[in-house]
Design an enzyme around this catalytic site. Structure first.
Site, PDB file in Angstrom:
ATOM      1  N   ARG A  76      -6.719  -5.718  -6.122  1.00 19.99           N
ATOM      2  CA  ARG A  76      -7.043  -5.698  -4.067  1.00 19.99           C
ATOM      3  C   ARG A  76      -8.188  -6.391  -4.258  1.00 19.99           C
ATOM      4  O   ARG A  76      -8.584  -6.676  -3.414  1.00 19.99           O
ATOM      5  CB  ARG A  76      -7.117  -4.395  -2.988  1.00 19.99           C
ATOM      6  CG  ARG A  76      -5.273  -3.950  -2.987  1.00 19.99           C
ATOM      7  CD  ARG A  76      -5.897  -2.598  -2.565  1.00 19.99           C
ATOM      8  NE  ARG A  76      -3.843  -2.171  -1.469  1.00 19.99           N
ATOM      9  CZ  ARG A  76      -3.494  -2.205  -0.995  1.00 19.99           C
ATOM     10  NH1 ARG A  76      -3.620  -3.526  -0.466  1.00 19.99           N
ATOM     11  NH2 ARG A  76      -2.334  -2.283  -0.836  1.00 19.99           N
ATOM     12  N   GLY A 119      -0.046 -10.907   0.831  1.00 22.70           N
ATOM     13  CA  GLY A 119      -0.144  -9.725   2.359  1.00 22.70           C
ATOM     14  C   GLY A 119      -1.068 -10.829   2.957  1.00 22.70           C
ATOM     15  O   GLY A 119      -1.782 -12.278   2.112  1.00 22.70           O
ATOM     16  N   THR A 169      -4.036 -11.484   1.140  1.00 25.32           N
ATOM     17  CA  THR A 169      -4.525 -12.853   0.664  1.00 25.32           C
ATOM     18  C   THR A 169      -4.200 -14.005   0.620  1.00 25.32           C
ATOM     19  O   THR A 169      -5.249 -14.650   0.188  1.00 25.32           O
ATOM     20  CB  THR A 169      -3.001 -12.221  -0.528  1.00 25.32           C
ATOM     21  OG1 THR A 169      -3.525 -11.007  -1.459  1.00 25.32           O
ATOM     22  CG2 THR A 169      -3.071 -13.136  -1.686  1.00 25.32           C
ATOM     23  N   THR A 188       4.698  -8.528   1.113  1.00 22.55           N
ATOM     24  CA  THR A 188       4.318  -6.543   1.483  1.00 22.55           C
ATOM     25  C   THR A 188       5.531  -6.021   2.386  1.00 22.55           C
ATOM     26  O   THR A 188       6.202  -6.670   2.727  1.00 22.55           O
ATOM     27  CB  THR A 188       3.337  -6.814   2.788  1.00 22.55           C
ATOM     28  OG1 THR A 188       3.264  -5.437   3.089  1.00 22.55           O
ATOM     29  CG2 THR A 188       4.444  -7.491   3.638  1.00 22.55           C
ATOM     30  N   ILE A 189       6.026  -4.494   2.095  1.00 22.38           N
ATOM     31  CA  ILE A 189       6.590  -4.294   2.306  1.00 22.38           C
ATOM     32  C   ILE A 189       6.203  -4.276   4.018  1.00 22.38           C
ATOM     33  O   ILE A 189       7.582  -3.517   4.460  1.00 22.38           O
ATOM     34  CB  ILE A 189       6.968  -2.958   1.724  1.00 22.38           C
ATOM     35  CG1 ILE A 189       5.763  -2.135   2.148  1.00 22.38           C
ATOM     36  CG2 ILE A 189       7.057  -2.920  -0.005  1.00 22.38           C
ATOM     37  CD1 ILE A 189       5.660  -0.349   1.691  1.00 22.38           C
ATOM     38  N   ASP A 190       5.350  -4.088   4.349  1.00 26.11           N
ATOM     39  CA  ASP A 190       5.005  -3.738   6.118  1.00 26.11           C
ATOM     40  C   ASP A 190       5.656  -4.682   6.223  1.00 26.11           C
ATOM     41  O   ASP A 190       5.736  -4.693   7.355  1.00 26.11           O
ATOM     42  CB  ASP A 190       3.829  -3.355   5.867  1.00 26.11           C
ATOM     43  CG  ASP A 190       2.833  -2.828   5.220  1.00 26.11           C
ATOM     44  OD1 ASP A 190       1.526  -2.534   5.175  1.00 26.11           O
ATOM     45  OD2 ASP A 190       3.490  -2.112   4.164  1.00 26.11           O
ATOM     46  N   ARG A 231       9.329  19.998   8.235  1.00 25.03           N
ATOM     47  CA  ARG A 231       9.025  20.037   7.171  1.00 25.03           C
ATOM     48  C   ARG A 231       8.461  18.552   6.960  1.00 25.03           C
ATOM     49  O   ARG A 231       9.301  17.772   8.045  1.00 25.03           O
ATOM     50  CB  ARG A 231      10.009  20.175   5.885  1.00 25.03           C
ATOM     51  CG  ARG A 231      10.269  21.748   5.516  1.00 25.03           C
ATOM     52  CD  ARG A 231       9.372  22.608   5.133  1.00 25.03           C
ATOM     53  NE  ARG A 231       9.594  23.843   4.833  1.00 25.03           N
ATOM     54  CZ  ARG A 231       9.530  24.849   6.104  1.00 25.03           C
ATOM     55  NH1 ARG A 231       8.438  24.857   7.150  1.00 25.03           N
ATOM     56  NH2 ARG A 231       9.780  25.928   4.972  1.00 25.03           N
ATOM     57  N   LEU A 283       7.073   5.502  -3.177  1.00 24.13           N
ATOM     58  CA  LEU A 283       8.207   4.866  -3.866  1.00 24.13           C
ATOM     59  C   LEU A 283       8.940   3.940  -3.248  1.00 24.13           C
ATOM     60  O   LEU A 283       9.953   3.608  -3.564  1.00 24.13           O
ATOM     61  CB  LEU A 283       9.463   6.477  -3.068  1.00 24.13           C
ATOM     62  CG  LEU A 283       9.501   7.438  -4.611  1.00 24.13           C
ATOM     63  CD1 LEU A 283      10.369   8.765  -3.585  1.00 24.13           C
ATOM     64  CD2 LEU A 283      10.330   7.391  -5.778  1.00 24.13           C
TER      65      LEU A 283
END
Ligand code: F6P
Length: 388
Positions: free
Chosen positions: A92, A129, A132, A153-155, A305, A312
């Site tokens: 990063r 992302g 960058t 990006t997974i976002d 919970r 992951l």
């Protein structure tokens, strides 16, 4: 500039420039599935079709500053399409705020620019992302470097493109996790809170939540009302639904007066970040998911919970859809470079693949618009988004 998706127009749109003979590739920011597929998508045509030399820059911009590189050959692009992560490594680190051993930060932009020249690069391909793209634009402006960006990006929150590679794989991972959590939630008649990644944008929580049939989906774009969430769960119970799945993005937080209304372009990011930080400090080390589970258990008297999916969501082999997208973006990047088109990010607009000027992308965040069809879809199937 209205970029067309016709490659033959691209050269004209920016004028002929010296053809590239040697390109660098780096991956920066959080890793994500299909980075290797994208590297392959750039490298294979660059080498075999356009006769370019391809240099891998290791560990993002840090490798450019430290001149840590690897000349890449055909063998480097073989067998990586299905591999998660990035074989180049990433970080990063930013050239203008490079952390050094004593923990301070130094502006090493000039070093990055010097090394770009020392490597005789004609173009630097930056896979990353929004941050960058911002760092790449800074190098372009300060050192007149030729840059082509690819959105990852997974976002899924890079401005200027409809989708980023990495998103589809993360969405699949989260949806599969929700499927698994359904059975245990049903067996124990519990509230299962699933915390996903997504600091500033809720695309992942929203997409996976709808795909997984979540009963509540909480995203940063819609600061939520805790009592409203609890009431929706109690109402489900009264209708005989003795368990609930609550998906919460790590950046989602309860509404405060200043943030109650929507924020389509993330302009209130600072305020949201402050509110998010405030929640994070309240939530403590357990994180927002654990805090939310405790709050909902207290309000509903239902056992709750939490499952924090964490990294992951960024691991493992990319889905075929992400492999396709990354390969397509990579090959178009190589084509753009061969045509002398620089200073752009390769983006998906509808079904088209188009170059978008980095100035348009850098520093902007693509958050979920409150009128996005997926928001409507969620509401139509009775999902509580925490606001009504
Ligand atoms: O890349 C985006 C992201 O996955 C965010 O969703 C998440 O909050 C962050 O990276 C985690 O960063 P790191 O891997 O540095 O802990």
């Amino acid at each position: 500039m209205g970029w067309t998706s016709r490659p033959d127009d691209w050269g004209d749109q920016v004028g002929e420039q010296a053809r590239a003979r040697c390109i660098g590739i780096l991956t920066s920011g959080g890793d994500c599935p299909a980075l290797n597929a994208a590297i392959r998508g750039v490298g294979k045509p660059a080498l075999s079709l356009h006769g370019m030399e391809v240099i891998g820059i290791l560990d993002g911009f840090r490798g450019l500053v430290e001149n840590r590189t690897r000349t890449l050959g055909e063998g480097d692009f073989s067998g990586i399409l299905t591999k998660g992560g990035t074989f180049l490594g990433t970080s990063r680190d930013k050239p203008h705020r490079m952390p050094i051993t004593d923990g301070s930060e130094v502006d090493l932009t000039a070093v990055a620019i010097t090394n770009y020249r020392r490597l005789h690069l004609d173009c630097l391909v930056c896979l990353g992302g929004g941050g960058t793209m911002k760092n790449a634009l800074r190098l372009m402006k300060q050192g007149d470097l030729r840059i082509v960006g690819l959105p990852k990006t997974i976002d899924n929150d890079v401005w200027g493109t409809d989708v980023c590679f990495g998103y589809d794989t993360a969405l699949t991972i989260v949806a599969e996790a929700i499927d698994r959590l359904h059975s245990t939630a049903d067996s124990h008649h519990r509230i299962m809170v699933v915390e996903t990644m997504g600091h500033n944008a809720g695309w992942l929580a929203l997409g996976a939540g709808v795909a997984g049939g979540a009963d509540v989906i909480l995203i940063p774009e819609i600061p939520y009302n805790l009592d409203c969430v609890a009431d929706s769960l109690v109402s489900r119970l009264r209708r005989g639904r003795r368990f609930s799945i609550v998906v919460v993005a790590e950046g989602a937080f309860p509404a405060t007066p200043a943030l109650a209304e929507g924020d389509p372009e993330g302009k209130k990011r600072k305020k949201r970040a402050q509110a998010g930080e405030a929640l994070a400090s309240v939530a403590g080390a357990g994180g927002v998911g654990a805090w939310l589970a405790a709050e909902l258990q207290q309000r509903t008297h239902l056992e709750a919970r939490v499952t924090v999916l964490g990294h992951l969501q960024r691991g493992g082999t990319p889905t075929p859809a992400d492999r396709l997208l990354a390969t397509r973006l990579g090959t178009v990047a190589a084509d753009l470079i061969a045509r002398g088109v620089y200073g752009v990010m390769v983006a998906i607009r509808g079904r088209e693949c188009v170059p978008v000027p980095l100035e348009e992308v850098a520093g902007r965040l693509r958050t979920v618009p409150l009128d996005h069809p997926l928001i409507e879809t969620a509401r139509r199937v009775g999902t509580c988004l925490g606001d009504e």
